[in-house]
Scaffold this active site. Sequence first.
Site, mmCIF file in Angstrom:
data_model
loop_
_atom_site.group_PDB
_atom_site.id
_atom_site.type_symbol
_atom_site.label_atom_id
_atom_site.label_comp_id
_atom_site.label_asym_id
_atom_site.label_seq_id
_atom_site.Cartn_x
_atom_site.Cartn_y
_atom_site.Cartn_z
ATOM 1 C CE LYS A 1 -2.360 -1.057 3.994
ATOM 2 N NZ LYS A 1 -1.058 -2.134 4.004
ATOM 3 N NE ARG B 1 -4.407 -1.426 10.099
ATOM 4 C CZ ARG B 1 -3.545 -0.842 9.301
ATOM 5 N NH1 ARG B 1 -3.484 -0.036 8.394
ATOM 6 N NH2 ARG B 1 -2.587 -2.058 8.502
ATOM 7 N NE ARG C 1 7.353 -2.132 5.945
ATOM 8 C CZ ARG C 1 6.280 -2.060 6.087
ATOM 9 N NH1 ARG C 1 5.376 -1.881 5.274
ATOM 10 N NH2 ARG C 1 5.795 -2.756 7.115
ATOM 11 N NE ARG D 1 5.857 -0.156 9.962
ATOM 12 C CZ ARG D 1 4.647 -0.245 9.581
ATOM 13 N NH1 ARG D 1 4.901 0.004 8.172
ATOM 14 N NH2 ARG D 1 3.669 -0.842 9.780
ATOM 15 N NE ARG E 1 2.244 -4.825 11.071
ATOM 16 C CZ ARG E 1 3.190 -4.658 10.103
ATOM 17 N NH1 ARG E 1 4.414 -5.269 10.867
ATOM 18 N NH2 ARG E 1 3.093 -3.927 9.180
#
Length: 217
Positions: A13, A88, A127, A161, A172
């Site tokens: 996203k 969400r 990431r 992160r 998640r």
Amino acid sequence: AVLILLGPPGAGKGTQARLLEDKFGLVQLSTGDLLRAAVAAGTAAGKQAKAVMEAGELVSDEIVIAILRDRLAEPDVAKGVILDGFPRTTVQAEALDTLLAETGQQINAAISLEVDDAAMVARISGRYTCGGCGEGYHDQFKTPKVAGVCDKCGGTEMQRRADDTAETVASRLEAYHAQTAPLIAYYERKGVLKRVDAMLAIDAVAAQMQDTTAAAL
Ligand code: AP5
Ligand code: ZN
């Protein structure tokens, strides 16, 4: 214009929102980024959100809706927004409908980035992000031209992160399936849902995103 990007953590996203932003002159609005900024700034909302985010659960609708409402009131978003990570929950989707009705705006499209859960762990654990400009990278799938140096701004402070761990990814994904996935049907009923195959390489997903967006604006 209002575009919504739906999809599980790691679907791409953020990556795709930044590409659409450049291409269509829209403003990316990520509630994850806004919440991380609140945590870093140590605001009251940030203090409440910190532990919830680290556990991979959803921050309360109340906090998230308040943060989004404030951000939507700023002048720079008037040209149009790409909502990345919001709504969400059904409560958030209904709050968004109310907010947009107040300002006479409409949702052009809700684009669902469709991926397999199995691929998400690899995407998330590899990431990292440029601390200077926020450009996203990946150990395998998107490396800068010079290792450790951001292609966009030349920055060298790459960050990972706190919630990008194998344990947190599982919660998640669980939160996504239980609370966010029902929004696919919600937007299908409104007639604005578009689906994109987000298992393909970044460029191929970007091409589909562009066609879908161009048709919806
Ligand atoms: P948030 O920041 O929104 O994180 P997320 O939804 O978990 O999504 P990600 O940012 O992890 O993934 P992405 O889809 O943007 O993928 P990316 O492009 O980076 O939320 C974090 C937390 O904040 C939540 O857990 C929650 O606690 C809270 N929160 C936020 N919004 C909330 C809300 N509305 N309500 C309640 N709580 C909220 O890509 C991932 C990696 O893969 C990158 O390294 C990228 O380079 C790579 N990649 C991207 N596309 C591809 C591809 N096609 N092929 C290969 N690699 C790819
Ligand atoms: Zn940078």
